[in-house]
Design a protein around this motif. Structure first.
Motif, short mmCIF file in Angstrom:
data_model
loop_
_atom_site.label_atom_id
_atom_site.label_comp_id
_atom_site.label_asym_id
_atom_site.label_seq_id
_atom_site.Cartn_x
_atom_site.Cartn_y
_atom_site.Cartn_z
N GLU A 1 0.70 -1.27 0.01
CA GLU A 1 0.23 0.22 0.39
C GLU A 1 0.72 1.20 0.28
O GLU A 1 2.01 1.61 0.95
CB GLU A 1 -1.12 0.12 0.89
N ARG A 2 0.51 2.33 -0.91
CA ARG A 2 1.68 3.35 -1.00
C ARG A 2 1.09 4.45 -0.32
O ARG A 2 -0.25 4.44 -0.22
CB ARG A 2 2.02 3.76 -2.46
N ARG A 3 1.61 5.06 0.73
CA ARG A 3 1.51 6.18 1.28
C ARG A 3 2.25 7.48 1.74
O ARG A 3 3.35 7.12 1.71
CB ARG A 3 1.58 5.67 2.92
N SER A 4 1.53 8.18 1.17
CA SER A 4 2.32 9.80 0.63
C SER A 4 1.48 10.21 0.98
O SER A 4 0.54 10.65 0.54
CB SER A 4 2.81 9.32 -0.89
N LEU A 5 2.18 11.64 1.38
CA LEU A 5 1.34 12.63 2.42
C LEU A 5 2.14 14.33 1.76
O LEU A 5 2.95 14.30 1.82
CB LEU A 5 1.66 12.55 3.93
N THR A 6 1.30 14.97 1.03
CA THR A 6 1.60 15.61 0.07
C THR A 6 0.68 17.34 1.08
O THR A 6 -0.17 17.34 1.71
CB THR A 6 1.68 15.67 -1.37
N ALA A 7 1.52 18.24 0.62
CA ALA A 7 1.25 19.31 0.90
C ALA A 7 1.14 20.27 -0.45
O ALA A 7 2.15 20.86 -1.04
CB ALA A 7 1.98 20.31 2.26
N GLY A 8 0.23 19.85 -1.37
CA GLY A 8 0.07 20.80 -2.40
C GLY A 8 0.19 19.55 -3.57
O GLY A 8 0.32 18.36 -3.48
N GLU A 9 -1.52 20.64 -4.11
CA GLU A 9 -2.33 18.94 -5.03
C GLU A 9 -1.15 18.26 -5.99
O GLU A 9 -1.90 17.01 -6.86
CB GLU A 9 -3.15 19.59 -6.15
N ASN A 10 0.09 19.24 -6.78
CA ASN A 10 0.77 18.22 -7.68
C ASN A 10 2.21 17.99 -6.79
O ASN A 10 3.23 17.87 -7.67
CB ASN A 10 0.78 19.44 -8.52
N LYS A 11 2.11 18.26 -5.83
CA LYS A 11 3.70 17.68 -4.78
C LYS A 11 4.30 16.40 -5.65
O LYS A 11 5.54 15.91 -5.37
CB LYS A 11 3.61 17.80 -3.54
N ALA A 12 3.28 14.99 -6.23
CA ALA A 12 3.81 14.24 -6.44
C ALA A 12 3.62 13.47 -6.91
O ALA A 12 2.82 12.57 -7.68
CB ALA A 12 2.28 12.72 -5.00
N PHE A 13 4.00 15.22 -7.82
CA PHE A 13 4.28 15.02 -9.93
C PHE A 13 5.30 13.31 -10.50
O PHE A 13 5.96 13.63 -9.65
CB PHE A 13 4.84 15.86 -9.89
N LEU A 14 3.96 12.42 -10.82
CA LEU A 14 4.65 11.22 -11.98
C LEU A 14 5.45 10.86 -10.17
O LEU A 14 6.68 10.16 -10.76
CB LEU A 14 6.08 12.65 -12.25
N GLU B 1 0.96 15.94 -19.20
CA GLU B 1 0.46 17.27 -20.52
C GLU B 1 1.33 17.98 -19.92
O GLU B 1 2.36 19.00 -20.33
CB GLU B 1 -0.77 16.92 -20.55
N HIS B 2 1.60 17.74 -18.27
CA HIS B 2 2.47 19.43 -18.44
C HIS B 2 4.02 18.96 -18.15
O HIS B 2 4.68 20.05 -18.34
CB HIS B 2 2.61 19.61 -16.39
N ALA B 3 4.28 17.98 -17.87
CA ALA B 3 6.05 16.74 -18.54
C ALA B 3 6.22 17.60 -19.62
O ALA B 3 7.36 17.97 -20.15
CB ALA B 3 5.79 16.19 -18.46
N HIS B 4 5.60 17.23 -20.60
CA HIS B 4 6.02 17.29 -22.14
C HIS B 4 5.33 18.61 -22.06
O HIS B 4 6.71 18.99 -23.08
CB HIS B 4 4.25 17.08 -23.18
N LYS B 5 5.19 19.89 -21.65
CA LYS B 5 5.03 21.30 -22.12
C LYS B 5 6.40 21.98 -21.55
O LYS B 5 6.97 22.51 -22.24
CB LYS B 5 3.87 22.17 -21.00
N MET B 6 6.45 21.50 -20.19
CA MET B 6 7.78 21.67 -20.11
C MET B 6 9.41 21.09 -20.93
O MET B 6 9.98 21.49 -21.30
CB MET B 6 8.17 20.91 -18.48
N LEU B 7 9.08 20.41 -21.35
CA LEU B 7 9.95 19.58 -22.43
C LEU B 7 10.37 20.88 -23.69
O LEU B 7 11.49 20.54 -24.14
CB LEU B 7 9.83 17.86 -22.25
N ASP B 8 8.93 20.55 -24.33
CA ASP B 8 8.89 21.02 -24.88
C ASP B 8 9.93 23.08 -25.06
O ASP B 8 9.93 23.44 -25.99
CB ASP B 8 7.57 21.06 -25.79
N ASN B 9 8.96 23.52 -23.48
CA ASN B 9 10.03 24.33 -23.88
C ASN B 9 11.71 24.20 -23.65
O ASN B 9 11.65 25.37 -24.56
CB ASN B 9 9.31 24.27 -22.71
#
Length: 327
Positions: free
Chosen positions: A201-214, A226-234
């Motif tokens: 079971e994965r237990r991850s506690l974060t503050a910020g909805e995108n803190k556990a990004f990827l 989508e966000h990662a692709h935008k960053m990579l494209d940039n």
């Protein structure tokens, strides 16, 4: 009956034999003591030699550890300066921006250096480190316009390595060199199915909805992709702009150049990615006009190399599992 003048019986004669034996025993004792003293002196000398040898070995080790590895003293006569970019371009490596930029600055500051060869043998690495080196080469070229910079490719000059190479006035490669890979990548792993099978079971506690990004232990989210692709494209567009600025009209009109593909040196010449086929010695002799090559590359000490091959490499491998790279 024994009379005066007669020899005593046999058992009454040992005093003379005892004296002889005592003399023999004393001589043997003195000999043993003498030999023991000689052995002790020899052993003492051997230990003295060993102790002196260990001191000498220690001093040599200290000298080798503290002495920079490689490099050479800067000559007073005209020469071609060389700075080597070898291995993965990242902080705390031999191809870090700090080390490469230091060597390049030293070459520009020496009036006896007639030109600079940046010898490339790297699969790429950090876009930040590559960008710092590219920017510094561009800045220094403006301060000394007559001092030309040549990138010379050995086996590989891919991705972040090519990002650096395009800052040079001209690029040369061997016909069998690997050149290109103009793109950006971001690597990770996914373990969700394995965790389900193992009952983890994965237990991850974060503050910020995108803190556990990827997060590799959670299902892949489309918004994250989508966000990662935008960053990579940039970052990719930054790379493309740098290549176009450095190569200009020499680049052929081919969309595949910026697709992440790579080519041989001979193919790269046809695409305008390099200006010719040559090695460092040829460039120094025939193009710079100063056959003597002096290495300006800052080298780490033996101790740094040993430590870097252990802890630093391990930590970099772990970090790079989720780090974007020009590789």
């Amino acid at each position: 009956m024994a009379t005066f003048g007669d020899f005593p019986p046999e058992h009454t004669q040992p005093p003379q034999n005892d004296a002889a034996q005592n003399d023999k025993w004393e001589r043997k004792l003195l000999q043993d003591l003498a030999f023991a003293a000689i052995k002790e002196q020899r052993a003492s000398r051997r230990w003295g030699y060993l102790f002196k040898f260990l001191i000498l070995l220690y001093l040599v080790a200290v000298f080798l550890v503290t002495r920079p590895f490689g490099g050479s003293s800067l000559p007073s006569g005209p020469h071609t300066a060389l700075v080597e970019v070898s291995g993965v371009i990242a902080p705390n490596t031999e191809a870090s921006a700090d080390r490469i930029v230091t060597g390049i600055r030293d070459a520009f500051e020496n009036p006896q250096a007639q030109g600079l060869i940046i010898r490339m043998n790297t699969p790429g690495g950090s876009p930040v480190q590559s960008g710092v080196i590219n920017d510094e080469i561009t800045r220094l070229r403006a301060t000394r316009p007559d001092f030309r910079v040549y990138a010379v490719i050995q086996d590989v000059c891919a991705s972040g390595g090519y990002y650096i190479a395009v800052a040079a006035d001209e690029i040369y490669a061997d016909k069998a060199s690997i050149v290109g890979s103009i793109g950006v990548r971001m690597d990770s792993f996914g373990f969700t199915e394995a965790m389900d099978k193992l009952g983890v079971e994965r237990r991850s506690l974060t503050a910020g909805e995108n803190k556990a990004f990827l997060d590799p232990f959670m299902p892949l989210q489309q918004d994250d992709v989508e966000h990662a692709h935008k960053m990579l494209d940039n970052i990719h567009q930054q790379f493309i702009d740098v290549v176009k600025t450095g190569r200009g009209d020499r680049l052929k009109n081919n969309d595949e150049i910026f697709s992440g593909l790579f080519w041989s040196g001979e193919q790269a010449l046809e695409l305008g990615l390099v200006d010719g086929l040559a090695n460092s010695s040829t460039v120094a002799r025939d193009i710079v006009g100063a056959e003597d090559i002096v290495d300006y590359t800052p080298r780490p000490s033996y101790l740094d190399r040993f430590a870097g091959s252990l802890g630093v490499k391990i930590s970099e491998t772990l970090i790079s599992s989720q780090y974007w790279n020009l590789r």
